[in-house]
Design an enzyme around this catalytic site. Structure first.
Site, PDB file in Angstrom:
ATOM      1  N   LYS A 279       8.078   2.384  -9.383  1.00 16.81           N
ATOM      2  CA  LYS A 279       8.781   3.651  -9.160  1.00 16.81           C
ATOM      3  C   LYS A 279       9.739   3.546  -7.958  1.00 16.81           C
ATOM      4  O   LYS A 279      10.872   3.990  -8.039  1.00 16.81           O
ATOM      5  CB  LYS A 279       7.786   4.798  -8.909  1.00 16.81           C
ATOM      6  CG  LYS A 279       6.903   5.122 -10.096  1.00 16.81           C
ATOM      7  CD  LYS A 279       6.149   6.428  -9.885  1.00 16.81           C
ATOM      8  CE  LYS A 279       5.133   6.356  -8.759  1.00 16.81           C
ATOM      9  NZ  LYS A 279       3.979   5.499  -9.056  1.00 16.81           N
TER      10      LYS A 279
ATOM     11  N   ARG B  68       1.230  14.899  -8.667  1.00 16.04           N
ATOM     12  CA  ARG B  68       0.128  13.991  -8.930  1.00 16.04           C
ATOM     13  C   ARG B  68      -0.909  14.587  -9.867  1.00 16.04           C
ATOM     14  O   ARG B  68      -1.734  13.867 -10.406  1.00 16.04           O
ATOM     15  CB  ARG B  68      -0.582  13.649  -7.615  1.00 16.04           C
ATOM     16  CG  ARG B  68      -0.029  12.444  -6.924  1.00 16.04           C
ATOM     17  CD  ARG B  68      -0.847  12.100  -5.697  1.00 16.04           C
ATOM     18  NE  ARG B  68       0.018  11.570  -4.662  1.00 16.04           N
ATOM     19  CZ  ARG B  68       0.452  10.313  -4.644  1.00 16.04           C
ATOM     20  NH1 ARG B  68       0.067   9.465  -5.564  1.00 16.04           N
ATOM     21  NH2 ARG B  68       1.251   9.908  -3.693  1.00 16.04           N
TER      22      ARG B  68
ATOM     23  N   ARG C  68       1.332  -9.280  -3.456  1.00 20.23           N
ATOM     24  CA  ARG C  68       2.260  -8.807  -2.437  1.00 20.23           C
ATOM     25  C   ARG C  68       1.900  -9.342  -1.059  1.00 20.23           C
ATOM     26  O   ARG C  68       0.735  -9.342  -0.679  1.00 20.23           O
ATOM     27  CB  ARG C  68       2.168  -7.270  -2.402  1.00 20.23           C
ATOM     28  CG  ARG C  68       3.483  -6.609  -2.444  1.00 20.23           C
ATOM     29  CD  ARG C  68       3.503  -5.193  -2.877  1.00 20.23           C
ATOM     30  NE  ARG C  68       2.396  -4.327  -2.494  1.00 20.23           N
ATOM     31  CZ  ARG C  68       2.291  -3.079  -2.906  1.00 20.23           C
ATOM     32  NH1 ARG C  68       3.211  -2.556  -3.685  1.00 20.23           N
ATOM     33  NH2 ARG C  68       1.266  -2.339  -2.551  1.00 20.23           N
TER      34      ARG C  68
ATOM     35  N   ARG D 146      -2.131  -7.076   2.766  1.00 18.95           N
ATOM     36  CA  ARG D 146      -2.745  -5.816   3.211  1.00 18.95           C
ATOM     37  C   ARG D 146      -4.106  -5.616   2.554  1.00 18.95           C
ATOM     38  O   ARG D 146      -4.291  -5.922   1.371  1.00 18.95           O
ATOM     39  CB  ARG D 146      -1.828  -4.638   2.887  1.00 18.95           C
ATOM     40  CG  ARG D 146      -0.526  -4.670   3.678  1.00 18.95           C
ATOM     41  CD  ARG D 146       0.156  -3.360   3.571  1.00 18.95           C
ATOM     42  NE  ARG D 146       0.015  -2.828   2.203  1.00 18.95           N
ATOM     43  CZ  ARG D 146       0.710  -1.808   1.737  1.00 18.95           C
ATOM     44  NH1 ARG D 146       1.562  -1.191   2.498  1.00 18.95           N
ATOM     45  NH2 ARG D 146       0.536  -1.385   0.506  1.00 18.95           N
TER      46      ARG D 146
ATOM     47  N   ARG E 172      -7.382   2.645  -7.911  1.00 17.96           N
ATOM     48  CA  ARG E 172      -6.209   3.532  -7.889  1.00 17.96           C
ATOM     49  C   ARG E 172      -5.724   3.776  -9.308  1.00 17.96           C
ATOM     50  O   ARG E 172      -5.279   4.876  -9.634  1.00 17.96           O
ATOM     51  CB  ARG E 172      -5.090   2.921  -7.035  1.00 17.96           C
ATOM     52  CG  ARG E 172      -5.398   2.982  -5.547  1.00 17.96           C
ATOM     53  CD  ARG E 172      -4.380   2.227  -4.740  1.00 17.96           C
ATOM     54  NE  ARG E 172      -3.051   2.793  -4.840  1.00 17.96           N
ATOM     55  CZ  ARG E 172      -1.929   2.118  -4.561  1.00 17.96           C
ATOM     56  NH1 ARG E 172      -1.990   0.868  -4.187  1.00 17.96           N
ATOM     57  NH2 ARG E 172      -0.758   2.713  -4.661  1.00 17.96           N
TER      58      ARG E 172
END
Ligand SMILES: [Zn+2]
Length: 217
Positions: free
Chosen positions: A13, A87, A126, A159, A170
């Site tokens: 997104k 959301r 990532r 992270r 998630r």
């Protein structure tokens, strides 16, 4: 152009909002950024949100919707792209009521669809630079030297949120709470499903195909 981009975490997104902003000159309205900004500015809404967060509570839907409605009202004439909001169906309903009141309804909704396994691969791969914020991917966008930032030589970090367990969690929250938002807008007939699995340039072309039509109205 008044649009919304929906999709699971890791669907791309943010990347595609950036491209939409570059092509159409619309204002990017990310709920996370707006909440951070209101808090940093110490606005009345920001202080209210902060007091919930300080007590460990979620910021209530009404407050988020008020913040986003305010940001929508301040967006330029070119319009806006909503990112990361709404959301939940409850937020979507409240937003709809607020937009109708302001004669500012949505033109269309882009729904980015990406396979779960690809989302997991994107997020777990990532690596980011703690110094300049640059983001890399071990496979798709590796730094010149493994583990080292191209710009400043800092050691890249993985992270703690970018693990498979956290990502799968998630994703299940997304399917529970946000997937119904897609169905909510589909019932209104304004959703374009976009296959987000491919190369970012190809995905952007699919999105532009749908949005260029709006600029010709
Ligand atoms: Zn760096």
């Amino acid at each position: 152009m008044r649009i919304m981009i929906l999709g699971a975490p890791g669907a791309g997104k943010g990347t595609h909002c950036k491209r939409i902003v570059e092509r159409y000159g619309v204002t990017h309205l990310s709920s996370g950024d707006i909440l951070r900004r209101e808090r940093a500015e110490g606005s009345e809404l920001g202080r209210k949100a902060q007091s919930y967060m300080d007590s460990g509570a979620l910021v209530p839907d009404e407050l988020i919707v008020e913040m986003m409605s305010k940001a929508i009202g301040n967006a330029g004439d070119a319009g806006y792209v909503l990112d990361g909001f709404p959301r939940t169906v409850h937020q979507a309903e409240a937003l709809g009521a607020s937009l109708a009141e302001n004669q500012n309804g949505l033109d269309t909704v882009i729904n980015l669809k990406v396979d779960d396994d690809l989302v997991v691969e994107r997020i777990t791969g990532r690596r980011s630079c703690p110094k300049c914020g640059a983001v890399y991917h071990v496979k798709n966008m590796p730094p010149k030297e493994e583990g080292i930032c191209d710009h400043d030589g800092a050691a890249l970090v993985h992270r703690p949120d970018d693990t498979e367990d956290v990502v799968r969690n998630r994703l299940s929250t997304y399917y529970e709470q946000t997937k119904p938002v897609v169905d909510y807008y589909k019932a209104k007939g304004t959703v374009h499903d976009i296959d987000g699995n491919g190369d970012p340039d190809d995905v952007a072309a699919l999105i532009f195909d749908k949005l260029d039509v709006l600029t010709r109205k």
